[in-house]
Design an enzyme around this catalytic site. Sequence first.
Site, PDB file in Angstrom:
ATOM      1  N   GLU A 120      14.394 -41.555 -87.549  1.00  0.00           N
ATOM      2  CA  GLU A 120      15.322 -41.720 -86.506  1.00  0.00           C
ATOM      3  C   GLU A 120      15.691 -40.848 -85.417  1.00  0.00           C
ATOM      4  O   GLU A 120      15.640 -41.388 -84.383  1.00  0.00           O
ATOM      5  CB  GLU A 120      16.818 -41.769 -87.296  1.00  0.00           C
ATOM      6  CG  GLU A 120      16.923 -42.764 -88.459  1.00  0.00           C
ATOM      7  CD  GLU A 120      17.050 -44.197 -87.803  1.00  0.00           C
ATOM      8  OE1 GLU A 120      17.160 -44.568 -86.579  1.00  0.00           O
ATOM      9  OE2 GLU A 120      17.089 -45.089 -88.809  1.00  0.00           O
ATOM     10  N   THR A 128      10.242 -48.729 -80.939  1.00  0.00           N
ATOM     11  CA  THR A 128      10.933 -49.480 -81.661  1.00  0.00           C
ATOM     12  C   THR A 128      12.728 -49.578 -81.542  1.00  0.00           C
ATOM     13  O   THR A 128      13.301 -50.090 -81.856  1.00  0.00           O
ATOM     14  CB  THR A 128      10.709 -49.232 -83.039  1.00  0.00           C
ATOM     15  OG1 THR A 128      11.195 -50.415 -83.943  1.00  0.00           O
ATOM     16  CG2 THR A 128      11.331 -47.902 -83.504  1.00  0.00           C
ATOM     17  N   ASP A 166       8.885 -52.730 -91.188  1.00  0.00           N
ATOM     18  CA  ASP A 166       8.859 -53.406 -90.141  1.00  0.00           C
ATOM     19  C   ASP A 166       8.194 -52.725 -88.710  1.00  0.00           C
ATOM     20  O   ASP A 166       6.937 -53.317 -88.268  1.00  0.00           O
ATOM     21  CB  ASP A 166      10.229 -53.700 -89.541  1.00  0.00           C
ATOM     22  CG  ASP A 166      11.370 -52.717 -89.579  1.00  0.00           C
ATOM     23  OD1 ASP A 166      10.849 -51.517 -89.851  1.00  0.00           O
ATOM     24  OD2 ASP A 166      12.535 -52.734 -89.297  1.00  0.00           O
ATOM     25  N   ARG A 174      14.860 -42.379 -81.443  1.00  0.00           N
ATOM     26  CA  ARG A 174      16.127 -42.304 -80.926  1.00  0.00           C
ATOM     27  C   ARG A 174      16.036 -41.086 -79.880  1.00  0.00           C
ATOM     28  O   ARG A 174      16.182 -41.313 -78.852  1.00  0.00           O
ATOM     29  CB  ARG A 174      17.592 -42.376 -81.787  1.00  0.00           C
ATOM     30  CG  ARG A 174      17.642 -43.437 -82.795  1.00  0.00           C
ATOM     31  CD  ARG A 174      18.873 -43.654 -83.030  1.00  0.00           C
ATOM     32  NE  ARG A 174      18.841 -44.368 -84.409  1.00  0.00           N
ATOM     33  CZ  ARG A 174      19.738 -45.248 -84.738  1.00  0.00           C
ATOM     34  NH1 ARG A 174      21.018 -45.201 -84.301  1.00  0.00           N
ATOM     35  NH2 ARG A 174      19.784 -45.841 -85.962  1.00  0.00           N
ATOM     36  N   GLU A 229      17.636 -57.088 -82.879  1.00  0.00           N
ATOM     37  CA  GLU A 229      16.217 -57.699 -83.316  1.00  0.00           C
ATOM     38  C   GLU A 229      16.026 -59.081 -82.521  1.00  0.00           C
ATOM     39  O   GLU A 229      15.168 -59.726 -82.095  1.00  0.00           O
ATOM     40  CB  GLU A 229      16.040 -57.667 -84.633  1.00  0.00           C
ATOM     41  CG  GLU A 229      15.539 -55.964 -84.977  1.00  0.00           C
ATOM     42  CD  GLU A 229      16.885 -55.441 -85.255  1.00  0.00           C
ATOM     43  OE1 GLU A 229      18.004 -56.005 -85.315  1.00  0.00           O
ATOM     44  OE2 GLU A 229      16.707 -54.309 -85.742  1.00  0.00           O
TER      45      GLU A 229
HETATM   46  C1  DMJ Z   1      16.848 -49.742 -84.590  1.00  0.00           C
HETATM   47  O1  DMJ Z   1      17.321 -48.192 -84.758  1.00  0.00           O
HETATM   48  C2  DMJ Z   1      15.334 -49.821 -84.526  1.00  0.00           C
HETATM   49  O2  DMJ Z   1      15.074 -50.866 -83.834  1.00  0.00           O
HETATM   50  C3  DMJ Z   1      14.686 -49.722 -85.526  1.00  0.00           C
HETATM   51  O3  DMJ Z   1      13.402 -49.892 -85.636  1.00  0.00           O
HETATM   52  C4  DMJ Z   1      15.217 -50.489 -86.921  1.00  0.00           C
HETATM   53  N1  DMJ Z   1      16.565 -51.024 -86.413  1.00  0.00           N
HETATM   54  C5  DMJ Z   1      17.461 -50.594 -85.594  1.00  0.00           C
HETATM   55  C6  DMJ Z   1      18.519 -51.571 -85.121  1.00  0.00           C
HETATM   56  O4  DMJ Z   1      18.703 -52.393 -85.870  1.00  0.00           O
END
Ligand code: DMJ
Length: 643
Positions: free
Chosen positions: A268, A621, A401, A272, A535
Amino acid sequence: MTTPALLPLSGRRLPPLNLGASAFPHHRATLRLSEKFILLLILSAFITLCFGAFFFLPDSSKHKRFDLGLEDVLIPHVDTSKGGKNLGGFLIHGQGHDEHRHREEEERLRNKIRADHEKALEEAKEKLKKSRDEIQAEIQTEKNKVVQELKKKDSKPLPPVPLPNLIGINSGEPADPDIREKRNKIKEMMKHAWDNYRQYGWGHNELKPIARKGHSTNIFGNSQMGATIVDALDTLYIMGLHDEFREGQEWIDKNLDFSVNSEVSVFEVNIRFIGGLLAAYYLSGQEVFKIKAVQLAGKLLPAFNTPTGIPWAMVNLKSGVGRNWGWASAGSSILAEFGTLHMEFVHLSYLTGDPVYYNKVMHIRKLLQKMDRPNGLYPNYLNPRTGRWGQHHTSVGGLGDSFYEYLLKAWLMSDKMDTEARKMYDDAIEAIEKHLIRKSNGGLTFIGEWKNGHLERKMGHLTCFAGGMFALGADGSRDDKAGHYLQLGAEIAHTCHESYDRTTLKLGPEAFKFDGGVEAVAVRQNEKYYILRPEVIETYWYMWRFTHDPKYRQWGWEATQAIDKYCRVSGGFSGVKDVYSSSPTYDDVQQSFFLAETLKYLYLLFSNDDLLPLDNWVFNTEAHPLPVLHLANTTLSGNPAYR
Ligand code: DMJ
C-alpha cells in the site's frame, strides 16, 4: 595504629577491647557496646577515606605519562635550547626535560579538570531544579535538533537524470460543452472531497466525512502520514487545482516524515505513497517529491531481508522488522503485494542511478519464473521463508490482481523492450482464460476464482479492472489476438456495468455471483457494500480510449451521478453498506483511492485523449501516471530491456 578486633555477631557483653596504647593512652578502661559502635564507625569512615585517597587522588606518575603523551606530540615549540628536538613546528621532548615547566603544566591540567567537574556539577544541580516536564521538553528540543540535522543530510539533491518525454500534462480540454460540463462536475466533486479532508482530516490518512474527523486503517500503520494528500496530488494537478496542489506540497515538505515507529503495508505504501510522490514529481518537476519517494523507499528495503528475497507484507519503518499478515495461508506473502512493486522500483533506480530497487524486483521475477505453477496459474500465497506456494487459490481480483497488471505494465513502461514481462503476462492470461473465465447462463462473461481444485463462480468488484487490462494488452498480444482481447475487455466491462445496473443505487457491490439462477448480483449481506472503488470506472476509461464507443462515457456518467447522489454528504464522500437498499447507510470513510483513482479516471473519461496519452504514460495500480522510460542507454543491467 593497631587494627580493631572483629566484632562478634551476638549481642552478649564482650571482653575489653584493646584499642592500643598509642591511640588512647588514658583510656584503657572497658568501653560500652554503643561507644564501641561509634568508635568503629569513625574508624571505618577514616579507613574508607584513606582507601579513597589511595585510589582516587591524582597519581602524579599517571599524570606524568599522560602529560608526556600530550607533550610528545603536540606542545608547540618555543625554545629548543633545553634539549628537545624540533620537528615541523612541534617539539618532541627527550632528555633534559624542564621539571618546572612540567609541574606548571600538571597544575594547569589539574585546574582544568577541577573546573570541568565543577561546571558539570553546577549543570547537574541546575537540571535537578527543573521540573520533569521542563527536562522532557529540553530532551525533545535536543532530539528535534538531531532529526533536523538528519533531514538536512537526507534532503541533498539527487544526481540529475534526463527526464523522460513528459507529454500531455496540461491539455485534454473537450470542445463539446456537454462533455466540458460533465468534466467540471467531476472537478467540483474532487474539490468537495479535498476541501472537507482539508478542513476535518488534514494530515490524517483519510477522512470520516460524517463524524468529520481523521480516519486510518492498519495498512498505514499508527502514524499520520497524510495518505489522502499524497494520493490526491496528481489528480489535483491534472484538474488544474494548483492552489490545493501547493497546499499539499507544503504539508509534505514540512510534515511527511518516515522515521516513525510504525508498521505499514509495503504494497500500500508503495502504490499510494511512492507511486503518488513519483507521479507528482514527474508532473510538477518539484524535487521534494522525488526526495521523499527515495527516502521512503529506503525504509521499505528491509522488508526484502527474507530467506528468499520475497518481501514481508508489513515492515516497521523505524526498526525495519518485517512480518506477514496473520490471516495469510501458512505465513505467506501475497502475490498481488510482492508482485506490485516493479513499476515504482524501476523508476526509483532510474531516478537515483542506484540499481538496488531494480535488483529487488528482478529477483522476485526470476524466482517466480523458476517455480512450478499448478495449471499454469499463479497461486495467491507464497511463503517467503521456504519459497513454496501456500494454498492453491488463484484470483484476478483481491490477492492476485495487480501482479498480472504489473507484468503487462512493466512491458509498456519499458517502451515494449521488457519482452520477458510480456511473455509472463501472455502465459498467465492464457491460463486464466482457460481455467477462470466463463460465460454465465445469461451470457455474461465473468472471471471466477480458483479454490481448492474448483472454480468459484463469483467475481469481485476488484476483478473488474481486468477489462481495462485486457484492452491495454491487446496490442502486442501473442498470435496477434488483439481483436480477441479487446472483445474480452468489452465483455468484462459489460458484465461489471450489469453488476451496477442491477442494484437499487446503480453502484456496484463488492462481489457478485453467477450461480443458482443469480447473475451479477451479490448474495451475501457482507458483499453488498460499495466503498467508492474505482475498478469499473477504470475499465470504462480504457475501453473509451481504445474504442471511443460513447456507451463508456454514458456508463461513467451514470456512476458519477450515483456517487454524487448516494455517497455525497456535507462533509465529503462516504461508502455505502448496501447498494440494494433504497435507504442506504454510510460506512463513514472517504477512501484515499477515491481521490487518487475514481475521480481521476472519471475526469480522464471526459477529457480528450491528449491528456496523459497512453503511449507516453503508464498508470500504476493506484492510477498514478508514470512516464514510459526509454532505458536502452542506462546502466541498469539484468534485463534485456534495461541494458
Ligand atoms: C486500490 O488501492 C488499488 O487499485 C489496488 O490495486 C486495489 N484496489 C484499491 C481500490 O479499490
